[in-house]
Design a protein around this motif. Structure first.
Motif, mmCIF file in Angstrom:
data_model
loop_
_atom_site.group_PDB
_atom_site.id
_atom_site.type_symbol
_atom_site.label_atom_id
_atom_site.label_comp_id
_atom_site.label_asym_id
_atom_site.label_seq_id
_atom_site.Cartn_x
_atom_site.Cartn_y
_atom_site.Cartn_z
ATOM 1 N N SER A 42 66.951 2.842 -27.049
ATOM 2 C CA SER A 42 67.180 2.226 -28.352
ATOM 3 C C SER A 42 68.022 0.964 -28.231
ATOM 4 O O SER A 42 67.813 -0.007 -28.973
ATOM 5 C CB SER A 42 67.863 3.220 -29.296
ATOM 6 O OG SER A 42 67.051 4.349 -29.502
ATOM 7 N N LEU A 46 66.645 -2.911 -29.418
ATOM 8 C CA LEU A 46 67.368 -3.887 -30.244
ATOM 9 C C LEU A 46 67.594 -5.185 -29.483
ATOM 10 O O LEU A 46 67.475 -6.276 -30.042
ATOM 11 C CB LEU A 46 68.706 -3.307 -30.693
ATOM 12 C CG LEU A 46 68.706 -2.564 -32.039
ATOM 13 C CD1 LEU A 46 67.745 -1.385 -32.023
ATOM 14 C CD2 LEU A 46 70.111 -2.096 -32.391
ATOM 15 N N PHE A 53 67.714 -5.937 -35.866
ATOM 16 C CA PHE A 53 69.141 -5.668 -35.956
ATOM 17 C C PHE A 53 69.870 -7.006 -35.960
ATOM 18 O O PHE A 53 69.487 -7.929 -35.232
ATOM 19 C CB PHE A 53 69.609 -4.820 -34.754
ATOM 20 C CG PHE A 53 70.983 -4.245 -34.932
ATOM 21 C CD1 PHE A 53 71.183 -3.172 -35.784
ATOM 22 C CD2 PHE A 53 72.076 -4.773 -34.259
ATOM 23 C CE1 PHE A 53 72.457 -2.631 -35.961
ATOM 24 C CE2 PHE A 53 73.337 -4.239 -34.424
ATOM 25 C CZ PHE A 53 73.525 -3.158 -35.276
ATOM 26 N N ALA A 108 70.236 5.007 -42.441
ATOM 27 C CA ALA A 108 69.911 3.657 -41.968
ATOM 28 C C ALA A 108 71.032 2.676 -42.273
ATOM 29 O O ALA A 108 71.406 1.849 -41.436
ATOM 30 C CB ALA A 108 68.603 3.189 -42.603
ATOM 31 N N MET A 112 72.477 1.289 -38.908
ATOM 32 C CA MET A 112 71.598 0.191 -38.507
ATOM 33 C C MET A 112 71.865 -1.141 -39.206
ATOM 34 O O MET A 112 71.164 -2.112 -38.959
ATOM 35 C CB MET A 112 70.137 0.590 -38.754
ATOM 36 C CG MET A 112 69.661 1.805 -37.976
ATOM 37 S SD MET A 112 69.707 1.589 -36.186
ATOM 38 C CE MET A 112 68.481 0.305 -35.967
ATOM 39 N N PHE A 134 76.920 -1.151 -33.847
ATOM 40 C CA PHE A 134 75.715 -0.315 -33.780
ATOM 41 C C PHE A 134 76.079 1.152 -33.849
ATOM 42 O O PHE A 134 76.958 1.626 -33.131
ATOM 43 C CB PHE A 134 74.955 -0.618 -32.494
ATOM 44 C CG PHE A 134 73.649 0.117 -32.350
ATOM 45 C CD1 PHE A 134 72.769 0.252 -33.417
ATOM 46 C CD2 PHE A 134 73.277 0.662 -31.130
ATOM 47 C CE1 PHE A 134 71.561 0.916 -33.284
ATOM 48 C CE2 PHE A 134 72.071 1.322 -30.985
ATOM 49 C CZ PHE A 134 71.213 1.452 -32.059
#
Length: 376
Positions: A42, A46, A53, A108, A112, A134
Motif C-alpha cells: 500500500s 501511494l 493521496f 477513509a 487516507m 498516512f
C-alpha cells in the motif's frame, strides 16, 4: 520537535530523508518513538500513484515503537509502553460500536486524507510546508503522533523489531480468512500471490483447519516457502494450466474459497473462475485495475459470492495479540518472511519488495533498541 522522516514529494519519486517539525500533541494523541516498521504494498501504491493521496507525505503504516508522551485525555497508555500501530477508527459510529472498526463510517477520512480529523497536519517542512500523514501513523519517521485508537499495547518481552507488519499485511491476510471467508473445517482454498498478505492468509487457513490449501505464484522460491508454511499444493501459473490443475487437485469441483492478493486483472478474474459451486472469493489487493464479470454466469449460476474485506475486518487490539501468541506457539512463523534493512536503505528495501526478492522488508529505525540481541 524536530524529527527525521523519509518523505515522498511527488508521484514515483524516491524516498528523501528530511528534517521535519512535529506538531504539538493533541489530548487524544500519543507521541511514539518508532523502533521499526514494515514496508507494505500500500505504501508503494501511494508512492507511484496507483492510489490517490496528497503529497508530500510521510508514508508507513506497519510501525512498532515506544510511548514517549501521552495526551491529556489518553487513559490506556503510559510512557514506556511498547506498542504496535495499526489503522485509525472513530470509535463511536454504528460499525465501531458493533465491533467492526475496519468498517468505520469515517475510515477513509481518518486514514487516507493526510490530516488529523480537524484538518490540521502533524508534520511540517522547515519552510512551513505541511506534509501529509498516512493511516494517522506515518511510521517512516523517527517519531510520530498517533491517535490512541491506532495503538495496540504489547508485552515488554516482545521484540518490537519484528512485529510492525502485524499492523497491516499479516493482519489483513489473517483476518480475510477468519472474518471474511470464515472457511469450514476441511474445506479448500486457493491463495493467489504469496507475499505477506497471501502467506499470512495461508498460515491462518492451516490454523483454521482447511484441508486443501493451494498457493499460486510465479516465483518458485516463494512457492517453496509456501509449502513449508502449510500449502498442500503449489502452482507456478507461468508454467502450468491453472484452471486444469485446480480441477485436478479438487477432483473436478473447484475450490470453496479464494483470495487474490496480486491486484492483476487476469489473476483477479482467475480467482473467481476457480471457485466451485457456492464458492467465495475475496480480492484484497490495493490496485488501480478492474475486471469485467458476467454476474449471471460468473456468480449467479454457481451461487458464488465476491466479497470485499478491508484490513481483514479485524479489531487490531484483539487480533494482534492473538497473532503474537500464534507466532510464539509456532503456528504463525512470520519471522521466516522478513528481511531487515537500515532506515537509510528504505529505497533499496522498496525495490526489493517490488521485484519479489524480499517478502516483507522491515526497516530498523532505532538501532539502539535491544542492540545486544542479534536479529534472526
Amino acid at each position: 520537535m524536530k524529527i527525521l522522516a523519509a518523505v515522498v514529494n511527488g508521484i514515483n519519486e524516491e524516498y528523501k530523508f528530511e528534517k521535519l517539525s512535529l506538531a504539538e500533541i493533541q489530548p487524544d494523541e500519543v507521541l511514539i518513538k518508532v523502533v521499526a516498521t514494515g514496508i507494505c504494498h500500500s505504501d508503494e501504491a501511494l508512492r507511484v500513484g496507483d492510489a490517490e493521496f496528497p503529497l508530500p507525505a510521510v508514508l508507513g503504516h506497519e510501525g512498532a515503537g515506544i510511548v514517549e508522551e501521552v495526551g491529556s485525555s489518553v487513559k490506556g497508555f503510559k510512557i514506556g509502553d511498547q506498542v504496535v500501530m495499526s489503522y485509525k477508527y472513530c470509535g463511536h459510529c454504528t460499525s465501531c460500536r458493533s465491533g467492526r472498526p475496519a468498517a468505520c463510517d469515517s475510515w477513509a477520512k481518518l486514514n487516507m486524507h493526510g490530516t488529523r480529523e480537524d484538518g490540521t497536519h502533524t508534520f511540517y517542512k522547515e519552510n512551513g510546508t505541511p506534509v501529509s500523514n498516512f493511516f494517522s501513523q506515518s511510521s517512516f519517521a523517527t517519531h510520530t503522533l498517533v491517535h490512541e485508537n491506532n495503538l495496540v499495547k504489547v508485552d515488554d518481552t516482545v521484540d518490537l523489531r519484528y512485529i510492525g507488519p502485524l499492523g497491516c499485511g499479516f493482519l489483513t491476510g489473517c483476518g480475510t480468512v477468519v472474518n471474511g471467508l470464515q472457511p469450514k473445517f476441511g474445506s479448500s482454498i486457493a491463495i493467489f500471490g504469496t507475499g505477506a498478505v497471501g502467506l499470512g492468509a495461508l498460515m491462518t487457513a492451516k490454523i483454521e483447519g482447511c484441508k486443501t490449501i493451494i498457493a499460486i505464484d510465479v516465483h518458485d522460491s516463494r512457492l517453496k516457502l509456501a509449502k513449508e508454511l502449510g500449502a498442500t499444493h503449489t502452482i507456478n501459473s507461468m508454467n502450468e494450466d491453472l484452471g486444469a490443475r485446480i480441477l485436478e487437485i479438487t477432483e473436478g469441483s473447484g475450490v470453496n474459497y479464494s483470495i487474490d492478493t496480486t491486484g492483476v486483472a487476469a489473476v483477479m478474474k482467475a480467482s473467481i473462475d476457480v471457485l466451485g459451486i457456492g464458492g467465495v472469493c475475496a480480492p484484497v489487493a490495493v490496485t488501480p485495475n478492474s475486471i469485467e464479470i458476467n454476474t449471471l454466469m460468473d456468480l449467479v449460476f454457481a451461487n458464488r459470492k465476491l466479497i470485499g474485506v478491508l484490513m481483514g475486518d479485524t479489531v487490531p487490539q484483539i487480533a494482534i495479540p492473538q497473532l503474537i501468541q500464534y507466532q510464539k506457539s509456532g503456528q504463525f512463523p512470520f519471522e521466516k518472511l522478513v528481511k531487515f534493512y537500515k532506515f537509510e536503505q528504505i529505497n533499496e528495501a522498496s525495490v526489493d519488495s517490488n521485484n519479489g526478492s524480499t517478502i516483507k522488508p522491515i526497516l530498523i529505525i532505532d538501532e539502539s533498541y535491544r542492540a545486544e540481541e542479534p536479529l534472526i
